[in-house]
Design a protein around this motif. Structure first.
Motif, PDB file in Angstrom:
ATOM      1  N   GLY A 174     -17.950  10.862  -0.174  1.00 32.04           N
ATOM      2  CA  GLY A 174     -17.096  11.278  -1.282  1.00 32.04           C
ATOM      3  C   GLY A 174     -16.650  10.052  -2.056  1.00 32.04           C
ATOM      4  N   VAL A 175     -15.685  10.230  -2.955  1.00 28.40           N
ATOM      5  CA  VAL A 175     -15.274   9.112  -3.803  1.00 28.40           C
ATOM      6  C   VAL A 175     -14.663   7.982  -2.979  1.00 28.40           C
ATOM      7  CG1 VAL A 175     -12.961  10.018  -4.328  1.00 28.40           C
ATOM      8  CG2 VAL A 175     -14.139   8.524  -5.982  1.00 28.40           C
ATOM      9  N   ILE A 176     -14.014   8.286  -1.863  1.00 25.33           N
ATOM     10  CA  ILE A 176     -13.431   7.234  -1.025  1.00 25.33           C
ATOM     11  C   ILE A 176     -14.530   6.411  -0.366  1.00 25.33           C
ATOM     12  CG2 ILE A 176     -11.922   6.746   0.924  1.00 25.33           C
ATOM     13  CD1 ILE A 176     -10.469   7.857  -1.519  1.00 25.33           C
ATOM     14  N   GLY A 177     -15.517   7.082   0.210  1.00 28.60           N
ATOM     15  CA  GLY A 177     -16.613   6.355   0.846  1.00 28.60           C
ATOM     16  C   GLY A 177     -17.440   5.572  -0.149  1.00 28.60           C
ATOM     17  N   MET A 178     -17.685   6.140  -1.329  1.00 30.64           N
ATOM     18  CA  MET A 178     -18.495   5.455  -2.333  1.00 30.64           C
ATOM     19  C   MET A 178     -17.776   4.229  -2.889  1.00 30.64           C
ATOM     20  SD  MET A 178     -21.302   7.032  -2.265  1.00 30.64           S
ATOM     21  CE  MET A 178     -22.062   6.114  -3.590  1.00 30.64           C
ATOM     22  N   ALA A 179     -16.467   4.351  -3.137  1.00 27.40           N
ATOM     23  CA  ALA A 179     -15.713   3.193  -3.622  1.00 27.40           C
ATOM     24  C   ALA A 179     -15.663   2.099  -2.559  1.00 27.40           C
ATOM     25  CB  ALA A 179     -14.300   3.615  -4.017  1.00 27.40           C
ATOM     26  N   SER A 180     -15.572   2.501  -1.294  1.00 28.92           N
ATOM     27  CA  SER A 180     -15.592   1.512  -0.206  1.00 28.92           C
ATOM     28  C   SER A 180     -16.933   0.790  -0.169  1.00 28.92           C
ATOM     29  CB  SER A 180     -15.325   2.206   1.134  1.00 28.92           C
ATOM     30  OG  SER A 180     -14.069   2.849   1.151  1.00 28.92           O
ATOM     31  N   ALA A 181     -18.011   1.546  -0.306  1.00 36.93           N
ATOM     32  CA  ALA A 181     -19.348   0.946  -0.294  1.00 36.93           C
ATOM     33  C   ALA A 181     -19.514  -0.037  -1.443  1.00 36.93           C
ATOM     34  CB  ALA A 181     -20.407   2.045  -0.375  1.00 36.93           C
ATOM     35  N   ALA A 194      -1.527   2.962  -6.235  1.00 35.23           N
ATOM     36  CA  ALA A 194      -2.137   3.497  -7.454  1.00 35.23           C
ATOM     37  C   ALA A 194      -2.274   2.435  -8.544  1.00 35.23           C
ATOM     38  CB  ALA A 194      -1.311   4.671  -7.962  1.00 35.23           C
ATOM     39  N   LEU A 195      -1.242   1.638  -8.738  1.00 34.53           N
ATOM     40  CA  LEU A 195      -1.309   0.609  -9.778  1.00 34.53           C
ATOM     41  C   LEU A 195      -2.352  -0.456  -9.437  1.00 34.53           C
ATOM     42  CD1 LEU A 195       2.468   0.177 -10.685  1.00 34.53           C
ATOM     43  CD2 LEU A 195       0.703   1.482 -11.893  1.00 34.53           C
ATOM     44  N   LEU A 201      -6.705   6.875  -6.134  1.00 29.25           N
ATOM     45  CA  LEU A 201      -6.467   5.801  -5.154  1.00 29.25           C
ATOM     46  C   LEU A 201      -7.751   5.188  -4.600  1.00 29.25           C
ATOM     47  CD1 LEU A 201      -3.633   7.561  -3.080  1.00 29.25           C
ATOM     48  CD2 LEU A 201      -3.360   6.009  -5.029  1.00 29.25           C
ATOM     49  N   ALA A 202      -8.906   5.719  -4.973  1.00 29.98           N
ATOM     50  CA  ALA A 202     -10.158   5.336  -4.319  1.00 29.98           C
ATOM     51  C   ALA A 202     -10.503   3.862  -4.475  1.00 29.98           C
ATOM     52  CB  ALA A 202     -11.301   6.198  -4.853  1.00 29.98           C
ATOM     53  N   CYS A 203     -10.398   3.328  -5.675  1.00 24.92           N
ATOM     54  CA  CYS A 203     -10.831   1.945  -5.912  1.00 24.92           C
ATOM     55  C   CYS A 203      -9.976   0.957  -5.123  1.00 24.92           C
ATOM     56  CB  CYS A 203     -10.804   1.626  -7.397  1.00 24.92           C
ATOM     57  SG  CYS A 203     -11.953   2.632  -8.371  1.00 24.92           S
ATOM     58  N   ALA A 204      -8.669   1.178  -5.115  1.00 24.79           N
ATOM     59  CA  ALA A 204      -7.795   0.304  -4.333  1.00 24.79           C
ATOM     60  C   ALA A 204      -8.097   0.415  -2.852  1.00 24.79           C
ATOM     61  CB  ALA A 204      -6.331   0.656  -4.598  1.00 24.79           C
ATOM     62  N   SER A 205      -8.269   1.639  -2.376  1.00 21.84           N
ATOM     63  CA  SER A 205      -8.509   1.848  -0.945  1.00 21.84           C
ATOM     64  C   SER A 205      -9.797   1.173  -0.503  1.00 21.84           C
ATOM     65  CB  SER A 205      -8.553   3.346  -0.640  1.00 21.84           C
ATOM     66  OG  SER A 205      -7.339   3.973  -0.997  1.00 21.84           O
ATOM     67  N   GLY A 206     -10.850   1.303  -1.320  1.00 26.14           N
ATOM     68  CA  GLY A 206     -12.111   0.642  -0.989  1.00 26.14           C
ATOM     69  C   GLY A 206     -12.001  -0.867  -1.016  1.00 26.14           C
ATOM     70  N   SER A 231      -4.625  -7.995   3.278  1.00 19.99           N
ATOM     71  CA  SER A 231      -4.628  -6.957   2.259  1.00 19.99           C
ATOM     72  C   SER A 231      -4.023  -7.505   0.968  1.00 19.99           C
ATOM     73  CB  SER A 231      -3.813  -5.746   2.724  1.00 19.99           C
ATOM     74  OG  SER A 231      -3.635  -4.829   1.660  1.00 19.99           O
ATOM     75  N   PRO A 232      -4.613  -7.179  -0.177  1.00 24.01           N
ATOM     76  CA  PRO A 232      -4.073  -7.657  -1.454  1.00 24.01           C
ATOM     77  C   PRO A 232      -2.729  -7.039  -1.830  1.00 24.01           C
ATOM     78  CG  PRO A 232      -5.930  -6.204  -1.805  1.00 24.01           C
ATOM     79  CD  PRO A 232      -5.880  -6.457  -0.347  1.00 24.01           C
ATOM     80  N   ILE A 233      -2.366  -5.946  -1.164  1.00 23.93           N
ATOM     81  CA  ILE A 233      -1.026  -5.367  -1.380  1.00 23.93           C
ATOM     82  C   ILE A 233      -0.404  -5.069  -0.026  1.00 23.93           C
ATOM     83  CG2 ILE A 233      -1.678  -4.324  -3.582  1.00 23.93           C
ATOM     84  CD1 ILE A 233      -1.640  -1.583  -2.092  1.00 23.93           C
ATOM     85  N   ASP A 234       0.893  -4.885  -0.024  1.00 25.41           N
ATOM     86  CA  ASP A 234       1.616  -4.529   1.196  1.00 25.41           C
ATOM     87  C   ASP A 234       1.191  -3.136   1.635  1.00 25.41           C
ATOM     88  OD1 ASP A 234       3.437  -4.100   3.218  1.00 25.41           O
ATOM     89  OD2 ASP A 234       5.205  -4.073   1.906  1.00 25.41           O
ATOM     90  N   LEU A 235       0.776  -2.984   2.901  1.00 23.61           N
ATOM     91  CA  LEU A 235       0.332  -1.711   3.420  1.00 23.61           C
ATOM     92  C   LEU A 235       1.423  -0.946   4.160  1.00 23.61           C
ATOM     93  CD1 LEU A 235      -3.316  -2.470   4.654  1.00 23.61           C
ATOM     94  CD2 LEU A 235      -2.568  -1.430   2.513  1.00 23.61           C
TER      95      LEU A 235
END
Length: 415
Positions: A11-18, A115-116, A388-393, A405-409
């Protein structure tokens, strides 16, 4: 150092991660049970990249509203269908525990931070890589209110220096003339100039094309059925085809299918599928079809112009057994859309769709490490998967590469 990374889910999460991993120099094998990426929950979602409207579903007052909605039947924004399922009731109890204003604001802050960053990552991919072809547009988002009290409360929350601005009904019409057919039913609106729209399915297809051309990616049309553990590591994945897939690192991004893989490993995800519906309407030319992204706050409906179509999405069903289309819900969705934008297009040609959003009870996704050294989570994004996909990937790519991580998790980790 380049690593061999296996991703479960296309899905979009897996594809953005790839995509993020290949950009970082890694080799990726993605396992997807469908014939193409993006055919399940990512296929026909709302199309809004709502970076500044990410408030979680659980909030103070939602339980009482839910009781009232249950009396509305098929027209309710949220329907609860009780099942003899401990999984459902455990999720619902956790959801109720999160229905506090303080919890909502805290989790909303975590989602806004993610999101940002996601907006910044997608901008980088578009500008540096020339990523295009998925109906992306920065056309802003207008949230319209039918209740004067609700509009006043929302307008009162706009902070000084915030890009959001409250608009009168006349200002809403000047911004989006297609709202003229319901002008007498509106109290006002709030506009955010930098929010975006795009087609999630096309985005998955564009990423797939780029990844295939990179020479550092392959996709297996298969399904993960289990794992081979060796101490604190996952040595390989068992596949339905009978083969095994070994990898240095593994990312779980299989949406609602993630729990079947995580549970035998002793990892509790607490996901539950929340069903949503959409219409894809061939858009008419002229002023009858909205040009900007519109959210009807009181009806909980979103409208996004995606190239030559208008995507309309709404509703949450808790307890739906599958992603089948409920004709009663679709009739309501179609009727509300025709009432709001009667000249938006040829409604008989609208394509119906329903999907199961993989959701945590708090509304925040689960990102990052697990008790296994090489097994990572990227799950539970609910209705905000595309946003959220691009950030998560990108975050997973950074962590797998050994960086911070580039942001606080905080608030976004499992456990």
């Amino acid at each position: 150092m380049s690593k061999q990374v296996a991703i479960i889910g296309g899905g979009v999460i897996g594809m953005a991660s790839a995509y993020a991993l290949v950009r970082a120099g890694h080799q990726v094998t993605l396992v997807e049970r469908q014939t193409q990426p993006g055919l399940e929950t990512s296929f026909a979602n709302g199309g809004q990249l709502s970076y500044r409207y990410v408030s979680p579903l659980p909030d103070a007052g939602v339980p009482l509203k839910a009781i009232a909605w249950m009396l509305q039947g098929a027209s309710a924004p949220l329907q609860f269908r009780p099942r003899l399922s401990s999984e459902q009731w455990q999720w619902c109890l956790s959801f109720l525990a999160a229905c506090r204003r303080s919890v909502n604001r805290r989790n909303g802050g975590h989602l806004l931070r993610l999101a940002l960053y996601s907006q910044a990552v997608l901008q980088q991919w578009r500008e540096q890589d020339g990523l295009e072809g998925f109906a992306w547009k920065r056309n802003g988002k207008l949230v319209v209110y039918r209740s004067s009290s609700t509009f006043a409360a929302a307008a009162g929350k706009i902070a000084s220096g915030d890009e959001q601005r409250a608009l009168s009904v006349d200002e809403c019409l000047a911004l989006e003339p297609a709202l003229g057919d319901v002008a007498d039913k509106l109290a006002g609106g709030i506009f955010s100039v930098s929010d975006e729209t795009a087609d999630c399915y096309l985005f998955c297809q564009v990423l797939e094309q780029r990844l295939q051309a990179s020479g550092h990616y392959r996709r297996l049309h298969d399904q993960v059925t289990g794992t081979h553990r060796e101490g604190s590591r996952i040595k390989a994945l068992s596949l339905a085809s009978g083969s095994a897939l070994a990898a240095d690192e593994i990312i779980l991004a299989a949406g609602n299918g993630s729990q079947a893989i995580a549970t035998p490993l002793g990892i509790k995800l607490g996901l539950y599928p929340l069903k949503g519906y959409s219409l894809s309407l061939p858009a008419a030319n002229g002023a009858g079809c909205p040009r900007i992204s519109v959210t009807d706050f009181d009806r909980k409906m979103v409208y996004a112009r995606l190239g030559g179509q208008l995507r309309v999405a709404a509703m949450v069903d808790i307890g739906a057994r599958d992603a089948g289309i409920d004709p009663r819900r679709m009739r309501v969705l179609r009727a509300h859309c025709q009432d709001t934008f009667p000249r938006a297009g040829h409604y008989p040609d609208a394509r119906e769709w329903a999907g199961q959003r993989p959701s945590t009870a708090t509304g925040t996704p689960l990102l990052g490490a697990t008790p296994y050294d090489n097994f990572w989570l990227n799950v539970g994004h609910g209705s905000l998967g595309f946003t959220l996909a691009c950030a998560s990937g990108q975050i997973l790519a950074e962590l797998i590469g050994g960086a911070a991580s580039p942001i606080d998790l905080t608030g976004l980790r499992a456990g």
